[in-house]
Write an enzyme that holds these catalytic residues in place. Structure first.
Site, PDB file in Angstrom:
ATOM      1  N   SER A 423       0.616  -1.338   0.235  1.00 38.43           N
ATOM      2  CA  SER A 423      -0.023   0.041   0.069  1.00 38.43           C
ATOM      3  C   SER A 423       0.719   1.475   0.132  1.00 38.43           C
ATOM      4  O   SER A 423       1.978   0.922   0.482  1.00 38.43           O
ATOM      5  CB  SER A 423      -0.859  -0.079   1.330  1.00 38.43           C
ATOM      6  OG  SER A 423      -1.782   0.462   0.936  1.00 38.43           O
ATOM      7  N   PRO A 424       0.415   2.255  -0.696  1.00 36.38           N
ATOM      8  CA  PRO A 424       1.009   3.534  -0.252  1.00 36.38           C
ATOM      9  C   PRO A 424       1.486   3.809   1.105  1.00 36.38           C
ATOM     10  O   PRO A 424       0.273   4.185   1.997  1.00 36.38           O
ATOM     11  CB  PRO A 424       0.597   4.304  -0.907  1.00 36.38           C
ATOM     12  CG  PRO A 424      -0.520   3.810  -2.054  1.00 36.38           C
ATOM     13  CD  PRO A 424      -1.550   2.506  -1.457  1.00 36.38           C
ATOM     14  N   GLN A 501       1.507   6.459  -6.829  1.00 36.62           N
ATOM     15  CA  GLN A 501       0.238   8.039  -6.611  1.00 36.62           C
ATOM     16  C   GLN A 501       0.017   9.016  -6.266  1.00 36.62           C
ATOM     17  O   GLN A 501       1.343   9.774  -5.716  1.00 36.62           O
ATOM     18  CB  GLN A 501      -0.155   6.641  -4.835  1.00 36.62           C
ATOM     19  CG  GLN A 501      -1.098   7.460  -4.319  1.00 36.62           C
ATOM     20  CD  GLN A 501      -1.808   7.265  -2.252  1.00 36.62           C
ATOM     21  OE1 GLN A 501      -0.740   8.086  -2.311  1.00 36.62           O
ATOM     22  NE2 GLN A 501      -2.741   6.967  -2.418  1.00 36.62           N
ATOM     23  N   TYR A 582      -7.173  14.824   2.278  1.00 34.95           N
ATOM     24  CA  TYR A 582      -6.033  16.232   1.582  1.00 34.95           C
ATOM     25  C   TYR A 582      -6.910  16.700   0.265  1.00 34.95           C
ATOM     26  O   TYR A 582      -8.207  16.596   0.094  1.00 34.95           O
ATOM     27  CB  TYR A 582      -4.749  14.959   0.838  1.00 34.95           C
ATOM     28  CG  TYR A 582      -4.030  14.044   1.342  1.00 34.95           C
ATOM     29  CD1 TYR A 582      -3.444  15.113   2.882  1.00 34.95           C
ATOM     30  CD2 TYR A 582      -3.963  12.625   2.230  1.00 34.95           C
ATOM     31  CE1 TYR A 582      -2.276  14.256   3.819  1.00 34.95           C
ATOM     32  CE2 TYR A 582      -2.931  12.128   2.627  1.00 34.95           C
ATOM     33  CZ  TYR A 582      -2.292  13.456   4.220  1.00 34.95           C
ATOM     34  OH  TYR A 582      -2.213  12.329   4.785  1.00 34.95           O
ATOM     35  N   ARG A 724       1.434  -1.086   7.164  1.00 30.31           N
ATOM     36  CA  ARG A 724       2.040  -1.883   7.590  1.00 30.31           C
ATOM     37  C   ARG A 724       2.690  -3.243   8.289  1.00 30.31           C
ATOM     38  O   ARG A 724       3.661  -3.017   9.174  1.00 30.31           O
ATOM     39  CB  ARG A 724       1.604  -1.365   9.459  1.00 30.31           C
ATOM     40  CG  ARG A 724       0.855   0.159   9.636  1.00 30.31           C
ATOM     41  CD  ARG A 724      -0.823   0.554  10.802  1.00 30.31           C
ATOM     42  NE  ARG A 724      -1.202  -0.218  10.207  1.00 30.31           N
ATOM     43  CZ  ARG A 724      -2.349   0.235  11.320  1.00 30.31           C
ATOM     44  NH1 ARG A 724      -2.647   0.636  12.201  1.00 30.31           N
ATOM     45  NH2 ARG A 724      -3.219  -0.517  10.873  1.00 30.31           N
TER      46      ARG A 724
HETATM   47  C1  LIG Z   1       3.771   4.983   7.131  1.00 27.34           C
HETATM   48  C2  LIG Z   1       2.485   5.160   6.687  1.00 27.34           C
HETATM   49  C3  LIG Z   1       2.428   6.276   5.265  1.00 27.34           C
HETATM   50  C4  LIG Z   1       0.996   6.529   4.851  1.00 27.34           C
HETATM   51  N1  LIG Z   1       1.547   6.972   4.223  1.00 27.34           N
HETATM   52  C5  LIG Z   1      -0.325   6.879   3.022  1.00 27.34           C
HETATM   53  C6  LIG Z   1       0.498   7.404   1.926  1.00 27.34           C
HETATM   54  O1  LIG Z   1       1.381   7.831   1.508  1.00 27.34           O
HETATM   55  N2  LIG Z   1      -0.498   6.975   1.133  1.00 27.34           N
HETATM   56  C7  LIG Z   1      -2.085   7.188   1.093  1.00 27.34           C
HETATM   57  O2  LIG Z   1      -3.077   6.687   0.272  1.00 27.34           O
HETATM   58  N3  LIG Z   1      -2.382   6.218   2.399  1.00 27.34           N
HETATM   59  C8  LIG Z   1      -0.796   6.249   3.360  1.00 27.34           C
HETATM   60  N4  LIG Z   1      -0.854   5.311   4.467  1.00 27.34           N
HETATM   61  C9  LIG Z   1      -2.092   4.347   4.759  1.00 27.34           C
HETATM   62  C10 LIG Z   1      -1.996   2.697   4.477  1.00 27.34           C
HETATM   63  O3  LIG Z   1      -1.842   3.165   2.942  1.00 27.34           O
HETATM   64  C11 LIG Z   1      -2.933   2.656   4.477  1.00 27.34           C
HETATM   65  O4  LIG Z   1      -4.339   2.443   3.749  1.00 27.34           O
HETATM   66  C12 LIG Z   1      -3.360   1.671   6.278  1.00 27.34           C
HETATM   67  O5  LIG Z   1      -1.763   1.628   6.598  1.00 27.34           O
HETATM   68  C13 LIG Z   1      -4.167   1.541   6.522  1.00 27.34           C
HETATM   69  O6  LIG Z   1      -3.514  -0.094   6.289  1.00 27.34           O
HETATM   70  P1  LIG Z   1      -2.823  -1.445   7.411  1.00 27.34           P
HETATM   71  O7  LIG Z   1      -3.802  -1.626   7.974  1.00 27.34           O
HETATM   72  O8  LIG Z   1      -2.082  -2.605   6.712  1.00 27.34           O
HETATM   73  O9  LIG Z   1      -1.343  -0.207   7.609  1.00 27.34           O
HETATM   74  C14 LIG Z   1       0.290   4.989   4.721  1.00 27.34           C
HETATM   75  C15 LIG Z   1       0.073   4.328   6.667  1.00 27.34           C
HETATM   76  C16 LIG Z   1       1.031   4.422   6.612  1.00 27.34           C
HETATM   77  C17 LIG Z   1       1.513   3.646   7.967  1.00 27.34           C
END
Ligand SMILES: Cc1cc2nc3c(=O)[nH]c(=O)nc-3n(C[C@H](O)[C@H](O)[C@H](O)COP(=O)(O)O)c2cc1C
Ligand SMILES: Cc1cc2nc3c(=O)[nH]c(=O)nc-3n(C[C@H](O)[C@H](O)[C@H](O)COP(=O)(O)OP(=O)(O)OC[C@H]3O[C@@H](n4cnc5c(N)ncnc54)[C@H](O)[C@@H]3O)c2cc1C
Length: 773
Positions: A423-424, A501, A582, A724
């Site tokens: 994921s981004p 992204q 955003y 994560r």
């Molecule tokens: C350190 C970090 C940075 C993130 N940066 C972005 C981002 O740049 N763009 C975005 O759409 N989501 C961002 N997210 C959200 C993640 O893409 C994801 O949607 C969110 O962490 C939930 O997924 P998970 O439970 O697998 O961590 C970020 C998350 C984390 C933890």
């Protein structure tokens, strides 16, 4: 103690029994309006856990109930001319009459006074009672009388159902789905005695009204159902067992939660129990279990505190506190299952093929996972995996089966080797927006880690579009060249694809990197912020300027220029970030968009500018490369967007040419209240995929292969983005493949010597733990 139970259903009778066993000196009466053998409904289902619990408290009742049980393992699903069956599901059923008769006989044997054919008007009719148990069912008169104290929250669910029975023999829990000219009907059928089965017919309010079922009586409704389900009934008839119900006999299910369960009426303590206190939908079959377990817990508290008038307040407080937690857990599971049946017709029945429809049905509560199904019926699950992998384009094979998450996926000209995405994730480590060695190593390692697709972090379209000074950008050629180096590495050394992204921080910009203060404004060198409206993210944060049309043009052009650079750098897919508060998200949400022009107001207006950007990028982005859009599918805040709004946005983006919707949520409003839980964002991906007809990405709290397999197999999403877990383990995907025994997973050739050892170690650890891997 003098105890009166108002209502002789499972709750009132069982509580009478247990309290009499605790102390035979208690004077206990159960007062019931019906005659002893008068009862509505047919059979109820139980789980083994409920029986174990009952056995601990009264082995005599448990044994008698067990002898009367009907046990069965199979589930059969009929839809669109198909009849499919799976085994290993383990249910027990008993007739409601039989259950009540067993409880009545046991209560009498112990000396509980049973008073039948007596309608209780008020709890004040029993001034000598120390404790009054209001076990008077879902329409509890006592609860209504003290509504100010009990604060019942009743939500009438949208579907209609009629509870019928039949003498046709069924040897499986059977679900029969039938389409009519006005929509789908489903029958939930289960045996509870030899030659007797419960037959609940359910449909939507729209189909109910369109068929005029509100205007006909019970007998005509039975004729209607017999005709509709004639194939499964094989000439047998349906019968009703609720003659006391007037009108059409089609009910709506009331979801009930009470703010408080106890009150003191001046003479006696009054406590709610069973359906009077809470309901759980029949889709999960737990109403009777909850009623019986309430009775057990209240008795347990009397056992702990001593059973006398003096201990009652402490007992009731402890009972309410403990039972609330369990009830909430069951109600949550029931909600998922109930909602599944509410949307099954509109969302799944026409869209999904019968095999996948059945998988979705079996996993409807999100509590039964892929591996759980394997434990129940290995042969059926492997058959399904084989079916799914062939649908994904893999050749038919009888030896090895590819788990759903490792099947390939193709969209436009993009072919992914599996369904897992990194994921981004912003790493806030760029200078002047230029990705550097950190990004190369970070993204490179993850591309080597097995995922089919990796995304860059939100890459900003101008310097002012950044969240922090550490964010990456694509507003100049130096940045484009630096990204090309990363893309080339990924393409040259891994089997992964890489996407960019693109985004603009809007009102969440000009902040510190997170390790210096999440979302906090920069102490110096701030840049001006723009947004849909002048609504800051944090109350003490920087206030953005509402965008002028001239600024909208500039930002659109910046997006287009960045998209061209992304194409030139060789990215395989482009994602437009319209989530998390955003800039583009600030237009979509009514909380942050207060504009009075054509960019504010209704859904189409709020989507106008994000769609303009999308179309402008799509026009310059190569035709054979797909585009996704990330949405916050729920603002989790009063007045904000809901999943229904997200559905409309998804529809609009689809019309504009989007190929995928990446279904995230929240972070739009600082004071939001997400309801976290198991795979809590996946329902958004499911809804959008199956109601809009567009491929979706599920994301959020997906942390095991079992989660991803369940989501993909059920068609709740096409791809799973894992964030994560991929920070913690760049090779998360390879490691999960090994953990579920997928030995055919390709590792980077440089690491092959580690693969076998890694798999062997896992096998050894699993064997040592005595489990099956
Ligand atoms: C350190 C970090 C940075 C993130 N940066 C972005 C981002 O740049 N763009 C975005 O759409 N989501 C961002 N997210 C959200 C993640 O893409 C994801 O949607 C969110 O962490 C939930 O997924 P998970 O439970 O697998 O961590 C970020 C998350 C984390 C933890
Ligand atoms: C279609 C359907 C299917 C179901 N399937 C299942 C299932 O498979 N498994 C399961 O566990 N549960 C099932 N349930 C739920 C289950 O029936 C209830 O949750 C359970 O009966 C609750 O027990 P109770 O004792 O709290 O209330 P009830 O069983 O409703 O008993 C309340 C009693 O109080 C009496 N009463 C009410 N008011 C008065 C009054 N003023 N004076 C005197 N008496 C009064 C009523 O006559 C009744 O006998 C189903 C429910 C429905 C509607």
């Amino acid at each position: 103690m003098r105890i009166v139970c108002i209502g002789g259903g499972p709750a009132g009778l069982y509580f009478g029994i247990l309290m009499k066993m605790l102390d035979p000196a208690h004077r206990i009466s159960v007062v019931e309006r019906n005659r002893p053998y008068d009862t509505f409904g047919f059979g109820v289902v139980f789980s083994d856990a409920t029986m174990d619990n009952m056995r601990k408290w009264d082995p005599v009742t448990a044994d008698t109930i067990e002898q009367a049980f009907n046990h069965w393992d199979d589930i059969e699903v009929l839809i669109k001319g198909r009849r499919m069956r799976t085994s290993g599901h383990g249910f027990v059923g008993i007739g409601r009459k039989k259950l009540l008769n067993i409880l009545q006989a046991r209560a009498e044997q112990l000396g509980v006074e049973l008073v039948f054919e007596t309608e209780v008007d008020s709890d004040l009719d029993f001034p000598d009672a120390d404790l009054i148990v209001a076990a008077d069912g879902v329409n509890s008169r006592i609860r209504t009388k003290y509504a100010d104290t009990f604060r019942p929250d009743i939500l009438m669910r949208p579907n209609r159902y009629i509870w019928l029975g039949t003498d046709r023999r069924f040897d499986a829990f059977t679900f029969d789905f039938r389409k009519t000219e006005h929509g789908w009907f489903q029958a939930h059928i289960y045996k509870f005695e030899d030659g007797a089965a419960t037959f609940i017919v359910e449909t939507t309010e729209e189909a109910f009204l369109a068929h005029g079922l509100d205007k006909i009586d019970q007998d005509d409704s039975i004729v209607f159902c017999e005709k509709l389900f004639s194939e499964i009934l094989e000439g047998h008839s349906l019968v009703a067992n609720a003659r006391h119900l007037r009108g059409s006999a089609w009910l709506s299910f009331p979801r009930l939660i009470c703010g408080k369960w106890t009150v003191f009426n001046g003479n006696s303590h009054v406590v709610l129990m069973g359906d009077a206190a809470h309901t759980a939908h029949f889709a999960i079959g737990s109403g009777t279990k909850l009623a019986l377990e309430d009775a057990i817990e209240l008795t347990n508290q009397f056992k702990q505190h001593g059973s006398s008038r003096e201990t009652i307040p402490a007992v009731l407080a402890a009972y309410e506190e403990l039972r609330r937690v369990d009830v909430a857990r069951i109600q949550n599971a029931a909600r998922n299952a109930m909602e599944w049946f509410e949307v099954a017709g509109a969302r799944y029945a026409d869209t999904l093929e019968p095999e996948q429809f059945m998988y979705s049905l079996l996993t409807r509560s999100q509590r039964i996972s892929h591996e759980n199904l394997r434990l129940r019926d290995k042969a059926w699950l492997e058959g399904y995996e084989r079916w799914f992998s062939q649908r994904s384009g893999l050749p038919a094979s009888n030896d090895s089966v590819t788990p759903p998450m490792f099947t390939p996926f193709r969209i436009r000209g993009l072919s992914l080797s599996n369904r897992i995405i990194v994921s981004p994730m912003a790493v806030y480590s760029a200078e002047e927006g230029v990705p550097n060695d950190f990004h190369l190593v970070h993204l490179g390692a993850r591309a080597l880690g097995g995922a089919g697709l990796i995304f860059t972090e939100m890459t900003c379209v101008s310097a002012e579009a950044r969240i922090t000074p550490g964010c990456c950008g694509l507003w100049n050629d130096e940045q484009g060249t630096a990204f090309k180096r990363i893309v080339d590495f990924v393409h040259g050394n891994t089997s992964a694809k890489i996407g960019a992204q693109l985004g603009h921080a809007g009102r969440k910009g000009s902040t510190r990197v997170p390790w210096e203060g999440i979302d906090e404004a920069l102490p110096a060198h701030n840049w001006p912020l723009v947004s849909a409206s002048a609504v800051p993210y944090l109350a003490d944060g920087q206030t953005p300027e509402p965008m002028t049309r001239a600024e909208m043009d500039l930002v659109r052009d910046a997006f287009v220029a960045a998209a061209k650079r992304a194409a030139k750098a060789g990215f395989d897919i482009l994602e437009l970030h319209c989530a998390h508060g955003y800039l583009l998200s600030s237009f979509l949400s009514p909380l942050t968009n207060r504009r009075a022009d054509e960019y504010g107001g209704g859904i189409e207006n709020r989507a106008r500018y994000p769609l303009e950007i999308f179309r402008a990028i799509r026009a310059v982005w190569p035709e054979d490369r797909p585009m996704s859009v990330r949405l916050s599918c729920h603002d989790w805040a009063e007045g904000g967007n809901t999943p229904d709004d997200a559905l409309e946005f998804a529809r609009l983006f689809k019309q504009a040419g989007a190929d995928l919707i990446d279904c995230s949520s929240g972070q739009v409003w600082a004071d939001d209240h997400p309801v976290y839980g198991r795979l809590y964002q996946t329902p958004f991906a499911d809804k959008i995929r199956n109601e809009v007809g567009i491929a979706t990405i599920a994301v959020g709290a997906i942390s095991e292969a079992d989660h991803a397999n369940s989501i993909i197999a059920a068609g709740r999403a096409d791809l799973c983005a894992i964030a994560r877990p991929h920070l913690a383990d760049s090779a998360w995907t390879l490691h999960e493949a090994a953990r579920i025994g997928m030995k055919s997973m390709a590792w980077p050739k440089q690491y092959i010597s580690a693969k076998q050892q890694y798999e062997a170690n896992l096998e050894r650890a699993a064997a040592a733990a005595g489990g099956v891997k």
